[in-house]
Design an enzyme around this catalytic site. Structure first.
Site, PDB file in Angstrom:
ATOM      1  CG  ASN A   9      -1.763   1.221   1.362  1.00  0.00           C
ATOM      2  OD1 ASN A   9      -1.891   2.005   0.421  1.00  0.00           O
ATOM      3  ND2 ASN A   9      -2.366   1.414   2.527  1.00  0.00           N
ATOM      4  CE  LYS A  11      -0.137   3.092   4.896  1.00  0.00           C
ATOM      5  NZ  LYS A  11       0.116   3.209   6.343  1.00  0.00           N
ATOM      6  CG  HIS A  93      -5.624   1.515   5.630  1.00  0.00           C
ATOM      7  ND1 HIS A  93      -5.149   2.417   6.546  1.00  0.00           N
ATOM      8  CD2 HIS A  93      -4.599   0.663   5.365  1.00  0.00           C
ATOM      9  CE1 HIS A  93      -3.882   2.141   6.814  1.00  0.00           C
ATOM     10  NE2 HIS A  93      -3.529   1.070   6.107  1.00  0.00           N
ATOM     11  CD  GLU A  95      -2.781   5.228   7.144  1.00  0.00           C
ATOM     12  OE1 GLU A  95      -1.722   4.905   7.715  1.00  0.00           O
ATOM     13  OE2 GLU A  95      -2.910   5.266   5.900  1.00  0.00           O
ATOM     14  CD  GLU A 163      -3.030  -2.685   7.467  1.00  0.00           C
ATOM     15  OE1 GLU A 163      -1.920  -2.658   6.951  1.00  0.00           O
ATOM     16  OE2 GLU A 163      -3.905  -1.838   7.252  1.00  0.00           O
ATOM     17  N   GLY A 169       3.046   1.928  10.905  1.00  0.00           N
ATOM     18  CA  GLY A 169       4.000   3.013  10.759  1.00  0.00           C
ATOM     19  C   GLY A 169       4.721   3.408  12.027  1.00  0.00           C
ATOM     20  CB  SER A 208       5.719  -2.120  11.961  1.00  0.00           C
ATOM     21  OG  SER A 208       5.305  -0.820  12.305  1.00  0.00           O
TER      22      SER A 208
END
Length: 248
Positions: A9, A11, A93, A95, A163, A169, A208
């Protein structure tokens, strides 16, 4: 047997110059036993589909609208992604759930739109650090899974990616025992919702993932691959993860 899937991904990163990384990745894995998927920004879906040449690399979108068309400025439909060369699309996702307030019901509608357009929906879910510390992880992911799966979900049109939000991240990674616990639980929950498809739906881990921990993560039962963020932007970082999955 479920075919392993290494998904990246990108992003909100990447330009046409970054397509050289796609060519390098394809050259490093010309005949991979695992399925490869990269999800770039929408502006790069078509160029990436061209850059892969005859390589079976899959290209996906990072989001889609639940409607086929309409007055939705700034959005993109699943059919548009399909026309641009995509075969997959990420929905739900963390985010998107956090930054845009997307609910699991919204995610289910987007996944249904993806299916209608002939795309594979990669449905994401995961708990926050507060939920992990409160001991509610399994309840949270079970609720998200149940509400995010659309009718008609099958092993052919749906992938589920776990996730943990606190690991995305941050460099923090759950223990192998924690990953195993969630993936085993999700498999059981899938059997409740989709008894005919549960064994075939691939479960990815994301958060990660990097070359140094990929082999250990892929050794966990019911981990069928990974959804990788930053480490998927460069072939030299993503290729070792693909290799670890090929050897798992």
């Amino acid at each position: 047997m479920r075919r392993k899937l290494a998904a990246g991904n990108w992003k909100m990163n990447g330009s046409r110059a970054a397509l050289a990384e796609v060519e390098a990745l394809c050259a490093a894995h010309p005949d991979s036993a695992v399925e490869l998927l990269l999800c770039p920004p929408a502006t790069l879906v078509a160029p990436m589909a061209d850059a892969r040449g005859s390589h079976p690399l899959r290209v996906g979108g990072q989001d889609c609208h639940s409607s086929e068309s309409g007055a939705h400025t700034g959005d993109i439909s699943a059919a548009m992604l399909k026309e641009a060369g995509a075969s997959h699309v990420i929905v739900g996702h963390s985010e998107r759930r956090t930054d845009h307030g997307e609910t699991s019901e919204t995610v289910a509608a987007k996944a249904a739109a993806a299916h209608a357009a002939g795309l594979v929906a990669v449905i994401c879910l995961g708990e926050t650090l507060a939920e992990r510390e409160a001991g509610t992880t399994l309840a949270v992911v079970a609720d998200q899974l149940g509400a995010s799966l659309p009718e008609g979900a099958t092993a052919a049109n749906t992938v589920v990616a776990y996730e943990p939000v606190w690991a995305i991240g941050t460099g923090k990674v759950p223990t192998l025992e924690q990953i195993a616990e969630v993936h085993e639980y999700l498999r059981k929950e899938l059997a409740t919702h989709l008894p005919d498809a549960a064994d075939g739906i691939r479960l990815l881990y994301g958060g990660s993932v990097k070359a140094s921990n990929a082999a250990d993560i892929f050794s966990v039962r019911d981990v069928d691959g990974a959804l990788v963020g930053g480490a998927s932007l460069r072939a030299e970082d993503f290729s070792p993860i693909v290799s670890a999955l090929e050897q798992a």
